[in-house]
Design a protein around this motif. Sequence first.
Motif, PDB file in Angstrom:
ATOM      1  N   LEU A   1       0.830  -1.209   0.000  1.00 28.01           N
ATOM      2  CA  LEU A   1       0.000   0.000   0.000  1.00 28.01           C
ATOM      3  C   LEU A   1       0.863   1.257   0.000  1.00 28.01           C
ATOM      4  O   LEU A   1       0.601   2.202  -0.761  1.00 28.01           O
ATOM      5  CB  LEU A   1      -0.915  -0.014   1.218  1.00 28.01           C
ATOM      6  CG  LEU A   1      -1.768   1.237   1.427  1.00 28.01           C
ATOM      7  CD1 LEU A   1      -2.755   1.416   0.294  1.00 28.01           C
ATOM      8  CD2 LEU A   1      -2.499   1.175   2.772  1.00 28.01           C
ATOM      9  N   TYR A   2       1.906   1.276   0.807  1.00 30.75           N
ATOM     10  CA  TYR A   2       2.767   2.453   0.875  1.00 30.75           C
ATOM     11  C   TYR A   2       3.521   2.680  -0.435  1.00 30.75           C
ATOM     12  O   TYR A   2       3.767   3.831  -0.828  1.00 30.75           O
ATOM     13  CB  TYR A   2       3.752   2.308   2.030  1.00 30.75           C
ATOM     14  CG  TYR A   2       3.143   2.606   3.396  1.00 30.75           C
ATOM     15  CD1 TYR A   2       1.834   3.032   3.522  1.00 30.75           C
ATOM     16  CD2 TYR A   2       3.894   2.458   4.569  1.00 30.75           C
ATOM     17  CE1 TYR A   2       1.281   3.301   4.748  1.00 30.75           C
ATOM     18  CE2 TYR A   2       3.346   2.726   5.812  1.00 30.75           C
ATOM     19  CZ  TYR A   2       2.038   3.143   5.894  1.00 30.75           C
ATOM     20  OH  TYR A   2       1.490   3.422   7.122  1.00 30.75           O
ATOM     21  N   LEU A   3       3.906   1.615  -1.113  1.00 27.50           N
ATOM     22  CA  LEU A   3       4.581   1.769  -2.417  1.00 27.50           C
ATOM     23  C   LEU A   3       3.645   2.417  -3.431  1.00 27.50           C
ATOM     24  O   LEU A   3       4.069   3.304  -4.199  1.00 27.50           O
ATOM     25  CB  LEU A   3       5.057   0.407  -2.918  1.00 27.50           C
ATOM     26  CG  LEU A   3       6.275  -0.190  -2.217  1.00 27.50           C
ATOM     27  CD1 LEU A   3       6.549  -1.601  -2.718  1.00 27.50           C
ATOM     28  CD2 LEU A   3       7.515   0.700  -2.427  1.00 27.50           C
ATOM     29  N   LEU A   4       2.385   1.979  -3.440  1.00 24.92           N
ATOM     30  CA  LEU A   4       1.421   2.608  -4.353  1.00 24.92           C
ATOM     31  C   LEU A   4       1.199   4.076  -3.991  1.00 24.92           C
ATOM     32  O   LEU A   4       1.099   4.930  -4.885  1.00 24.92           O
ATOM     33  CB  LEU A   4       0.099   1.840  -4.296  1.00 24.92           C
ATOM     34  CG  LEU A   4       0.102   0.436  -4.912  1.00 24.92           C
ATOM     35  CD1 LEU A   4      -1.255  -0.237  -4.681  1.00 24.92           C
ATOM     36  CD2 LEU A   4       0.409   0.505  -6.403  1.00 24.92           C
ATOM     37  N   CYS A   5       1.132   4.365  -2.708  1.00 23.42           N
ATOM     38  CA  CYS A   5       0.930   5.757  -2.282  1.00 23.42           C
ATOM     39  C   CYS A   5       2.138   6.616  -2.613  1.00 23.42           C
ATOM     40  O   CYS A   5       1.997   7.798  -2.966  1.00 23.42           O
ATOM     41  CB  CYS A   5       0.643   5.799  -0.779  1.00 23.42           C
ATOM     42  SG  CYS A   5      -0.922   5.036  -0.312  1.00 23.42           S
ATOM     43  N   LEU A   6       3.340   6.047  -2.521  1.00 23.22           N
ATOM     44  CA  LEU A   6       4.543   6.794  -2.888  1.00 23.22           C
ATOM     45  C   LEU A   6       4.550   7.101  -4.384  1.00 23.22           C
ATOM     46  O   LEU A   6       4.903   8.221  -4.800  1.00 23.22           O
ATOM     47  CB  LEU A   6       5.789   5.990  -2.499  1.00 23.22           C
ATOM     48  CG  LEU A   6       7.139   6.651  -2.794  1.00 23.22           C
ATOM     49  CD1 LEU A   6       7.263   7.981  -2.054  1.00 23.22           C
ATOM     50  CD2 LEU A   6       8.280   5.718  -2.413  1.00 23.22           C
ATOM     51  N   ALA A   7       4.146   6.111  -5.202  1.00 23.29           N
ATOM     52  CA  ALA A   7       4.048   6.354  -6.643  1.00 23.29           C
ATOM     53  C   ALA A   7       2.995   7.421  -6.934  1.00 23.29           C
ATOM     54  O   ALA A   7       3.196   8.290  -7.809  1.00 23.29           O
ATOM     55  CB  ALA A   7       3.718   5.055  -7.364  1.00 23.29           C
ATOM     56  N   TRP A   8       1.877   7.362  -6.180  1.00 23.64           N
ATOM     57  CA  TRP A   8       0.843   8.390  -6.361  1.00 23.64           C
ATOM     58  C   TRP A   8       1.365   9.766  -5.983  1.00 23.64           C
ATOM     59  O   TRP A   8       1.055  10.760  -6.657  1.00 23.64           O
ATOM     60  CB  TRP A   8      -0.362   8.020  -5.490  1.00 23.64           C
ATOM     61  CG  TRP A   8      -1.480   9.016  -5.552  1.00 23.64           C
ATOM     62  CD1 TRP A   8      -2.517   9.036  -6.420  1.00 23.64           C
ATOM     63  CD2 TRP A   8      -1.654  10.166  -4.698  1.00 23.64           C
ATOM     64  NE1 TRP A   8      -3.337  10.103  -6.170  1.00 23.64           N
ATOM     65  CE2 TRP A   8      -2.832  10.810  -5.125  1.00 23.64           C
ATOM     66  CE3 TRP A   8      -0.937  10.693  -3.636  1.00 23.64           C
ATOM     67  CZ2 TRP A   8      -3.298  11.968  -4.502  1.00 23.64           C
ATOM     68  CZ3 TRP A   8      -1.398  11.841  -3.022  1.00 23.64           C
ATOM     69  CH2 TRP A   8      -2.569  12.471  -3.447  1.00 23.64           C
ATOM     70  N   LEU A   9       2.163   9.871  -4.941  1.00 21.45           N
ATOM     71  CA  LEU A   9       2.707  11.157  -4.517  1.00 21.45           C
ATOM     72  C   LEU A   9       3.658  11.726  -5.570  1.00 21.45           C
ATOM     73  O   LEU A   9       3.660  12.943  -5.825  1.00 21.45           O
ATOM     74  CB  LEU A   9       3.427  10.999  -3.175  1.00 21.45           C
ATOM     75  CG  LEU A   9       4.060  12.260  -2.590  1.00 21.45           C
ATOM     76  CD1 LEU A   9       3.014  13.333  -2.347  1.00 21.45           C
ATOM     77  CD2 LEU A   9       4.814  11.948  -1.302  1.00 21.45           C
TER      78      LEU A   9
END
Length: 606
Positions: A431-439
């Motif tokens: 989840l955090y990897l996807l959120c980092l890509a989104w950021l």
Amino acid sequence: MSKLFKNKNSWSYFILFCSLALFAGSFAFQSISVNKSSFEQRVKKLEKGIHQLEKDAASVLSDTALMRRLNIAKQTPADLDYLYNKPYYFYVYQKLNNGQYLKFWNTAVMIIPDSVLNDVMDEKFVQLSNGYYYIKKNQSKQHPGLNICYAILIKSQFFIPSENFKESYPLNKGLDGVANISLNPSPYVVRSFSGKSLFYLKKKPGTTLNNDNVGFVIIRLISFFFIFLAIYFILFKNVVRKYKFADIPFFILCLLSFRVLLYLFRDIFSLERLELFRSSLYNAGMMLPSLGDLLISSALFCWIGIFIWNRIKPDGSEPPEPKRNKVQWAQGILYILLLLILTFTTINVIRSIVSNSKVSFDVTNFFSLSFFTAVGFVILAFLSLGFHYFSRIIYNYLFPAFSGSVYYIYLFIAVAGLSYIALSTPQVTALYLLCLAWLLLYTFLFNNETSLNKLIRFNISGIVIWIFIFSISISVLMLSEIDKAELKQRRVYLEKLDTKSDPGTERLIVMANTYLDNDFFQHNFHRLYDEKDNKFLRDSILSNNYSRYIRDYSGSLYFLTARISHCLIQVIYLMNLLKRLFYGSPTLLIFGTYIFMSLRMTSLLT
């Protein structure tokens, strides 16, 4: 219009005075009148509940067909269902010579002692070993040999209270912990339907009904907020006009003071009176103990973000381009850290709305939605808008800090974000990897908003586009968390089914009671007539048993007389009811003239 209302500063003092008056008045009115009237209302509610049960019992006694079937012991399963579901204890006694014996009962919780039964002529309030009861005796007009008694539990009371055996008023839970029963006269008397005084209630010393009225709680909360808002208006008129730099600090200080005081003096405000502020609905730790706290915090978060943005960039002008030096780079790295903290904190709060609450966000199931679902969506809107404004504030200083070397922003965000993810638990890594890509994508859009599309600007149309982007992002995040929450609920349900259908359950009971057969009781039945031997035998059977059996099960021994033939059907019916009520079926073992029941201990605790 008077000068008072022409002067806006006077309005601030007027708001402050009214807020202080309402805040103090909410305590004054409650301590003077609300506690007393509320206690009286609770006593009246208890009395009303007794009267309703008396009327219901009278309707049962007036059913001549039912009384006839009880007299000849020909009651039907429908009769048993009807009487068992009554919220009071119902007993039928048959007169025999100089005494009477129990012919029918609808409960296994308690039996009226003979000493009490013989002492009751019409109606009486008595104290038994497990609580206070109102007992009324009636003689059947159609069947003179029958005495009908019913007992209404007024207050449960135990010699050693525990988590599962608490003192309580079942007819009015509002009296729990605040009232004591007294036989001495007091202003709060409880009467039967016939008008006879049964008992008196006294308020426990040192107890206060500080959560009686929801209206006072709401008034107290709103007036407390307006006190700090008025203080900011006064500071703005008297200080900020001279010292412009103090505007934002004063605003944040007033709002944070309001929020911190709510944390510190939570009991004074009685916020738990509002269902929105109960931890049973949502609890994500000390900072967010309820859904109401999350609503207030998210609203202040959004408000502060909008306020700061409007103060630092009201005209839409760009900040001056700074000089390239190490200090500026250090500031840029600090802005990146703030951006990451903002992002991951917001994500965790959004996740907690689903994972740490009992609020349903499954919009495909309309009947699972509630008022709290709407509150949850309002919270999501506050968090999204607050994140949008705070991120713009950070980008407003971040991009100039790396002017000409914007790619360093993406590099530092990726490195710092991956470092944080590496230290996180494996469950949230994906989840955090996807959120980092989104950021990173979010940062790219902000950096190129003017060149990519003229619509993506900070105006009305631009806000709509950003809201659309946030809505899609939050929906994806919420869907993944809803799936996890649903999977967790399914696992709990499957574990219950697995335990309930475990074949080892019956084997364990058989192992523990393998020696309790007819031979054992034929050689030891005579010991039951001696009081000391009776207690010793029962205790040895129930306590000195297989350790795992004692840990998981609560056993009970019932010894019946030779009249077991006419009441055995009622015992079997009781077992069927227990199977439906408790988690895990009870086992019924009949050996001659004794009955042994075994219930799962966990079923009694749920």
